[in-house]
Design a protein around this motif. Structure first.
Motif, PDB file in Angstrom:
ATOM      1  N   VAL A 286      -6.147   6.374   9.435  1.00  0.00           N
ATOM      2  CA  VAL A 286      -5.107   5.396   9.108  1.00  0.00           C
ATOM      3  C   VAL A 286      -3.929   6.147   8.483  1.00  0.00           C
ATOM      4  O   VAL A 286      -4.087   6.912   7.540  1.00  0.00           O
ATOM      5  CB  VAL A 286      -5.637   4.329   8.135  1.00  0.00           C
ATOM      6  CG1 VAL A 286      -4.510   3.377   7.729  1.00  0.00           C
ATOM      7  CG2 VAL A 286      -6.778   3.547   8.777  1.00  0.00           C
ATOM      8  N   LEU A 287      -2.725   5.903   9.042  1.00  0.00           N
ATOM      9  CA  LEU A 287      -1.533   6.623   8.584  1.00  0.00           C
ATOM     10  C   LEU A 287      -0.503   5.647   8.023  1.00  0.00           C
ATOM     11  O   LEU A 287      -0.501   4.462   8.373  1.00  0.00           O
ATOM     12  CB  LEU A 287      -0.919   7.418   9.740  1.00  0.00           C
ATOM     13  CG  LEU A 287      -1.832   8.439  10.429  1.00  0.00           C
ATOM     14  CD1 LEU A 287      -1.101   9.082  11.607  1.00  0.00           C
ATOM     15  CD2 LEU A 287      -2.319   9.497   9.450  1.00  0.00           C
ATOM     16  N   LEU A 288       0.373   6.181   7.184  1.00  0.00           N
ATOM     17  CA  LEU A 288       1.449   5.373   6.618  1.00  0.00           C
ATOM     18  C   LEU A 288       2.772   5.861   7.201  1.00  0.00           C
ATOM     19  O   LEU A 288       3.105   7.042   7.102  1.00  0.00           O
ATOM     20  CB  LEU A 288       1.453   5.497   5.091  1.00  0.00           C
ATOM     21  CG  LEU A 288       2.457   4.621   4.331  1.00  0.00           C
ATOM     22  CD1 LEU A 288       2.152   3.136   4.541  1.00  0.00           C
ATOM     23  CD2 LEU A 288       2.425   4.954   2.838  1.00  0.00           C
ATOM     24  N   ASP A 289       3.516   4.948   7.797  1.00  0.00           N
ATOM     25  CA  ASP A 289       4.813   5.281   8.390  1.00  0.00           C
ATOM     26  C   ASP A 289       5.837   4.290   7.858  1.00  0.00           C
ATOM     27  O   ASP A 289       6.014   3.196   8.403  1.00  0.00           O
ATOM     28  CB  ASP A 289       4.720   5.207   9.915  1.00  0.00           C
ATOM     29  CG  ASP A 289       6.032   5.603  10.595  1.00  0.00           C
ATOM     30  OD1 ASP A 289       6.910   6.164   9.906  1.00  0.00           O
ATOM     31  OD2 ASP A 289       6.177   5.353  11.804  1.00  0.00           O
ATOM     32  N   GLY A 290       6.470   4.672   6.767  1.00  0.00           N
ATOM     33  CA  GLY A 290       7.428   3.761   6.147  1.00  0.00           C
ATOM     34  C   GLY A 290       6.713   2.551   5.587  1.00  0.00           C
ATOM     35  O   GLY A 290       5.830   2.669   4.744  1.00  0.00           O
TER      36      GLY A 290
ATOM     37  N   ILE B  78       0.866  -1.182   0.000  1.00  0.00           N
ATOM     38  CA  ILE B  78       0.000   0.000   0.000  1.00  0.00           C
ATOM     39  C   ILE B  78       0.901   1.232   0.000  1.00  0.00           C
ATOM     40  O   ILE B  78       1.568   1.541   0.989  1.00  0.00           O
ATOM     41  CB  ILE B  78      -0.937   0.015   1.220  1.00  0.00           C
ATOM     42  CG1 ILE B  78      -1.865  -1.202   1.191  1.00  0.00           C
ATOM     43  CG2 ILE B  78      -1.756   1.302   1.245  1.00  0.00           C
ATOM     44  CD1 ILE B  78      -2.793  -1.303   2.388  1.00  0.00           C
ATOM     45  N   THR B  79       0.940   1.902  -1.118  1.00  0.00           N
ATOM     46  CA  THR B  79       1.785   3.089  -1.281  1.00  0.00           C
ATOM     47  C   THR B  79       1.025   4.323  -0.817  1.00  0.00           C
ATOM     48  O   THR B  79      -0.188   4.271  -0.574  1.00  0.00           O
ATOM     49  CB  THR B  79       2.174   3.263  -2.752  1.00  0.00           C
ATOM     50  OG1 THR B  79       0.986   3.606  -3.494  1.00  0.00           O
ATOM     51  CG2 THR B  79       2.798   1.996  -3.315  1.00  0.00           C
ATOM     52  N   PRO B  80       1.712   5.461  -0.702  1.00  0.00           N
ATOM     53  CA  PRO B  80       0.989   6.697  -0.369  1.00  0.00           C
ATOM     54  C   PRO B  80      -0.131   7.007  -1.356  1.00  0.00           C
ATOM     55  O   PRO B  80      -1.184   7.510  -0.967  1.00  0.00           O
ATOM     56  CB  PRO B  80       2.092   7.764  -0.412  1.00  0.00           C
ATOM     57  CG  PRO B  80       3.348   7.020  -0.067  1.00  0.00           C
ATOM     58  CD  PRO B  80       3.186   5.675  -0.695  1.00  0.00           C
ATOM     59  N   VAL B  81       0.085   6.692  -2.637  1.00  0.00           N
ATOM     60  CA  VAL B  81      -0.962   6.927  -3.642  1.00  0.00           C
ATOM     61  C   VAL B  81      -2.153   6.019  -3.380  1.00  0.00           C
ATOM     62  O   VAL B  81      -3.315   6.452  -3.449  1.00  0.00           O
ATOM     63  CB  VAL B  81      -0.396   6.699  -5.062  1.00  0.00           C
ATOM     64  CG1 VAL B  81      -1.517   6.763  -6.099  1.00  0.00           C
ATOM     65  CG2 VAL B  81       0.672   7.732  -5.381  1.00  0.00           C
ATOM     66  N   ASP B  82      -1.896   4.756  -3.075  1.00  0.00           N
ATOM     67  CA  ASP B  82      -2.978   3.821  -2.766  1.00  0.00           C
ATOM     68  C   ASP B  82      -3.758   4.288  -1.542  1.00  0.00           C
ATOM     69  O   ASP B  82      -4.998   4.281  -1.536  1.00  0.00           O
ATOM     70  CB  ASP B  82      -2.423   2.421  -2.487  1.00  0.00           C
ATOM     71  CG  ASP B  82      -1.768   1.796  -3.696  1.00  0.00           C
ATOM     72  OD1 ASP B  82      -2.275   1.985  -4.814  1.00  0.00           O
ATOM     73  OD2 ASP B  82      -0.728   1.115  -3.521  1.00  0.00           O
ATOM     74  N   LEU B  83      -3.027   4.662  -0.489  1.00  0.00           N
ATOM     75  CA  LEU B  83      -3.676   5.074   0.745  1.00  0.00           C
ATOM     76  C   LEU B  83      -4.574   6.283   0.510  1.00  0.00           C
ATOM     77  O   LEU B  83      -5.718   6.326   0.995  1.00  0.00           O
ATOM     78  CB  LEU B  83      -2.626   5.403   1.810  1.00  0.00           C
ATOM     79  CG  LEU B  83      -3.173   5.790   3.185  1.00  0.00           C
ATOM     80  CD1 LEU B  83      -3.966   4.644   3.806  1.00  0.00           C
ATOM     81  CD2 LEU B  83      -2.040   6.222   4.117  1.00  0.00           C
TER      82      LEU B  83
END
Length: 728
Positions: A387-391, A369-374
C-alpha cells in the motif's frame, strides 16, 4: 544528516590525534551516563591533557562508575579477588579515579549531573562543579555548556557490514545531544568506540554510520563491561517492596529503579504471579490498615497477572528481565495512538485482526492517513507493505486509488478488502513493545542475557531517548495511551511532614547523587489520569558505628527533591501513606503513622506546635508499635522459609564471600562500638582458630596475621563466623 562515512581507526591514540587536529585544544566532551562511556578513548584523551597543560579539557557527564577499593588492608584483601573476578579487564575511568583522589590537573574540569550515590559528598571540587538538572534537560544543558565532542561506546552486527551502529545501553541523551550539535552548526565531532560485548539493541538505538565522524574499531577495545553487583535485600527492604507491589495494577505500567528496594519490588511482583499463595502469606504478615487495604484494592491488586505489565522506565534494570522471564512483563504497546486506544478499550485484539478495525479507527476520530500513520500501520502489520501513499491518495496492491482518509466509507471498504496485511486466519498486530527504556546498567548476567536473547524477544525491548520515556511532551496522546495505570516507583531518603521528599542531597547543600529522572516521573504521575507516584523511604537510619538512630520522617528539611505540591504515595516498612489531595494535617498524620515509633511522639509535638495538627490529636494505638523488632517478628519466619531471599535476582558473591561479607560487616560494627582494651583482651584470650575457619582466614590473608591489628581482626572474624554458623 551527515552523508560522509566515518574515518575508522584501530587505536585510541590515533583518534585523539584526529580530535585535537580537528577541534584544537579546547575540548568539551559529552559522555553518556553510566555504562556507555568508552573508557579507553576518554582515558587516552585525559592522559593527553595531563601531559599537555595547554589542552583545556572539560568532561560533561554523569554517573562515572568506579570499581570498589578497600579503605583498609582487610577490606582490600576481601575485595581484590572479587574485583578481579567480576570486572576482569574492564578499564578504570582514570579521570574518575583522579577526581576521587583530588588529583585532577588544573586544565581538566569535570562537571557531572549525577554522582554515584554518596561518592562525592566530601569532594569540594565535585560539589562546586555539580550541575543540577532533570534528566530530560541534561542533553540541553550539556549542549549549552559548550559541548563540541560527543563520545560513546557502540557495537555493530556480528557478521554483516556495519551500515548502522547500535548505541546499545545509552541512547538516553546521546541522540538528542547529537541532533542539537548538528542543528547548531557548531564545529563538533561524534566519535564511537566499538565494544562487541555490548548487546546489539535495535529500534531507536540504531544510528547510521554516517552520523559518526570517527570510529575506533579493534578487538582490544571489546573489554569487560562495567557491571553493578547485586546488593543484599533485607527484611526492611522486603516490607517496602511488598507494600509497593500491591499498588501495581494488572494491565498497567511499571517504572522501578536499581538497588535493594527495586529488587524487593521485583521479587514481590514475581512471587505474586508465580506463587500467589506465598505472596499472600507475606502480605498477611505485614501491618495492613483498612485504608491501606482499600488503596491496594482501588489502585493495585494482589492476584496473579493476567494482562501483565508494560515497562516505561529511564533505567532498564535486570529486574525487568526477571519479570519478562516469569511472565509479568508481557503487556505489549504499539506506537500509534489510535491502535493503542483501541487495544486499551478492548475493541482491538492484537492477536486477531479483523477488517472492522478501519471502522473502529474512524469512529475513534482518525481521519487523514499521513506518511507517519502509514509507516506505523505497516510496521504493526495492519496494512500491506504494497500500500502506497501518493498525495491525498492511497494506492492499493491492485492499483486501485482511494482517498487516504478513513472518513471516506469507500476507502475503509477498500482497505478492509485489499489493504490488510493478511486477510487469512491468524492475522495479528506485530512489533509490540513490552519495555521502553533510556539506558541500562546492571550485573554481567544481564548483559549476557540481552546479548544471547532471541532477536524477536530482544526486539520487544525498545531503547530510546529520555525525551520520550521520561515525559509526555513529544507525543502526549500516544504516551498517555500506552502508560495507563502507571506506577512510577522510586526511592527517597527523607520525607517531611509536609509531604516533600529528599532523594538527592543534604540540608547543607551537599549533593548525594542527583535528581536524575525522579522529578519527571513524579510529575508525570500527576499528569496521567490513572497513574500514581510511589516513593519508598526507609523510616529510620540506623547508625552502624553505635550512634543513635535517626528518623527519615522529619518535620522539615533544608533541601527537597520532590516538592510538597507533588506529594502522592509514600511507603515505609510500616505501611502506606496516601498523600494525594489531602490536607496538610492529614498528610502529617499519615506520615507519622508510618514512621518508626521511637520518633513519633517528637514528630507529633513538632507538628502540633507548628499548628499543623490539632492539639488534642493522639496517634492511634494501631500505629504505635512500628519497631524493627516487631517487623522482624512478622517476617523472620518467612525469610527462613526462603520466601525472602537475600539475593532474589542472583548474586555475584561466591558462597564463601557472602559469608565473609556478613561476618566482616559485624566485625566492623563490633570494632566501632567496643573499647580498644576489651578488643585486645579478647584477642589475647582467643584460642587457636578451628580448622573450619582455615579457608575463610586464607581468603582474607589472615592465616598468619602480621601485627596486632591483624590479630584482633582475625579473632573478631572467627567469633562472627561462629555466630553465623559458618564454622559448625
Amino acid at each position: 544528516m551527515p552523508t560522509h562515512k566515518p574515518l575508522v581507526l584501530d587505536h585510541v591514540e590515533l583518534c585523539v590525534d584526529e580530535i585535537l587536529q580537528r577541534l584544537g585544544k579546547q575540548i568539551r566532551v559529552g559522555l553518556p551516563l553510566g555504562l556507555g562511556k568508552p573508557p579507553e578513548l576518554i582515558n587516552a584523551l585525559y592522559g593527553r591533557a595531563k601531559a599537555d597543560p595547554s589542552i583545556e579539557l572539560t568532561i560533561l557527564t554523569a554517573l562515572s562508575l568506579e570499581k570498589p577499593v578497600g579503605g583498609t588492608a582487610i577490606e582490600a584483601a576481601f575485595l581484590k579477588p572479587f574485583v578481579d573476578r567480576v570486572w576482569g579487564d574492564c578499564p578504570d575511568l582514570l579521570y574518575a579515579v583522579d577526581a576521587t583522589q583530588g588529583k585532577l590537573p588544573a586544565n581538566v574540569k569535570l562537571q557531572e549531573f549525577f554522582f554515584k550515590p554518596g561518592s562525592r559528598l566530601s569532594n569540594t571540587i565535585a560539589q562546586q562543579n555539580y550541575v543540577s538538572t532533570n534528566y530530560t534537560t541534561a542533553a540541553r544543558d550539556i549542549f549549552h555548556l559548550g559541548c563540541n565532542l560527543a563520545m560513546q561506546a557502540v557495537c555493530k552486527p556480528e557478521k554483516d557490514e556495519a551500515t548502522h551502529y547500535s548505541l546499545s545501553c545509552n541512547p538516553d541523551t546521546s541522540i538528542e545531544l547529537v541532533r542539537m550539535l548538528q542543528e547548531s552548526g557548531r564545529a563538533h565531532l561524534v566519535v564511537g568506540v566499538v565494544n562487541q560485548h555490548l548487546p546489539y539493541m535495535g529500534h531507536s538505538a540504531l544510528v547510521p554510520c554516517e552520523e559518526f565522524d570517527l570510529v575506533v574499531d579493534h578487538p582490544r577495545y571489546s573489554t569487560t563491561l562495567f557491571s553493578t553487583p547485586k546488593l543484599p535485600v533485607g527484611l526492611v527492604d522486603y516490607a517496602l517492596g511488598f507494600y509497593a507491589s500491591a499498588l501495581v495494577r494488572d494491565g498497567g505500567t511499571l517504572q522501578v529503579g536499581i538497588g535493594a528496594l527495586g529488587d524487593a519490588v521485583v521479587h514481590a511482583l514475581g512471587l505474586r504471579h508465580t506463587a500467589n499463595p506465598d505472596y499472600q502469606k507475606v502480605l498477611k504478615a505485614l501491618h495492613w490498615t483498612s485504608a491501606g487495604h482499600a488503596l491496594a484494592e482501588q489502585t493495585g491488586g494482589k492476584a496473579a497477572f493476567d494482562s501483565g505489565l508494560y515497562g516505561a522506565t529511564e533505567m532498564f534494570v535486570d529486574g525487568f528481565l526477571h519479570l519478562m522471564q516469569v511472565g509479568v512483563l508481557k503487556r505489549k504497546v504499539y506506537d500509534h495512538w489510535a491502535l493503542q486506544q483501541l487495544v486499551n478499550q478492548g475493541r482491538l485484539d492484537p492477536g486477531a485482526l479483523t477488517p472492522a478495525v478501519f471502522d473502529d479507527l474512524a469512529e475513534l476520530g482518525m481521519r487523514e492517513i499521513t506518511p507517519v500513520d502509514l509507516a506505523a500501520f505497516k510496521r504493526h502489520g495492519l496494512l500491506n507493505d504494497q500500500v502506497l501513499l501518493d498525495g491525498v491518495w492511497l494506492v492499493l496492491p491492485t492499483g486501485q486509488r482511494v482517498l487516504a482518509n478513513l472518513a471516506d466509507p469507500q476507502a475503509r471498504q477498500a482497505l478492509a478488502e485489499q489493504g490488510l496485511a493478511s486477510n487469512g486466519a491468524g492475522a495479528k498486530l506485530k512489533g509490540g513493545t513490552v519495555l521502553h527504556a533510556g539506558f541500562f546498567l546492571g550485573p554481567s548476567a544481564m548483559y549476557s542475557a540481552l546479548k544471547n536473547m532471541p532477536q524477536a524477544e530482544r526486539d520487544a525491548i525498545h531503547m530510546l531517548g529520555v525525551e520520550h520515556v521520561n515525559q509526555l511532551d513529544l507525543n502526549h496522546g500516544l504516551y498517555s495511551a500506552q502508560r495507563m495505570h502507571a506506577r512510577f516507583i522510586n526511592t527517597g531518603i527523607v520525607a517531611t511532614l509536609g509531604g516533600a521528599v529528599v532523594s538527592d542531597g543534604l540540608a547543607d547543600g551537599r549533593v548525594i547523587s542527583g535528581v536524575g529522572g525522579q522529578y519527571n516521573f513524579v510529575a508525570m504521575a500527576h499528569q496521567l489520569p490513572t497513574a500514581r507516584s510511589i516513593l519508598m523511604i526507609r523510616s529510620v537510619r540506623e547508625n552502624e558505628t553505635g550512634g543513635k538512630a535517626s528518623s527519615n520522617i522529619v518535620f522539615n528539611y533544608g533541601h527537597c527533591t520532590i516538592p510538597r505540591h507533588l506529594r502522592d504515595i509514600v511507603v515505609t516498612e510500616y505501611g502506606i501513606a496516601d498523600l494525594r489531595g489531602k490536607s496538610d494535617s492529614d498528610v502529617a498524620k499519615a506520615l507519622i503513622e508510618v514512621a518508626d515509633s521511637r520518633f513519633q511522639a517528637a514528630l507529633l509535638k513538632q507538628a502540633q506546635e507548628a499548628g499543623k495538627i490539632e492539639s488534642d490529636y493522639q496517634i492511634p494505638e494501631a500505629f504505635r508499635h512500628n519497631t524493627p523488632d516487631n517487623l522482624a517478628a512478622r517476617l523472620t519466619a518467612l525469610e527462613q522459609q526462603g520466601l525472602l531471599p537475600a539475593f532474589p535476582l542472583g548474586c555475584d558473591f561466591t558462597e564463601q564471600e557472602w559469608v565473609l561479607a556478613q561476618a566482616l560487616s559485624r566485625v566492623k560494627a563490633q570494632a566501632a562500638t567496643t573499647p580498644k582494651w576489651k578488643l585486645l583482651l579478647s584477642t589475647l584470650m582467643a584460642g587457636k582458630p578451628p580448622a573450619a575457619a582455615t579457608l575463610y582466614l586464607a581468603r582474607m590473608d589472615l592465616t598468619q596475621p602480621r601485627g596486632l591489628q591483624a590479630r584482633v581482626v582475625r579473632a573478631l572474624l572467627v567469633k562472627q563466623l561462629k555466630r553465623l554458623g559458618a564454622l559448625s
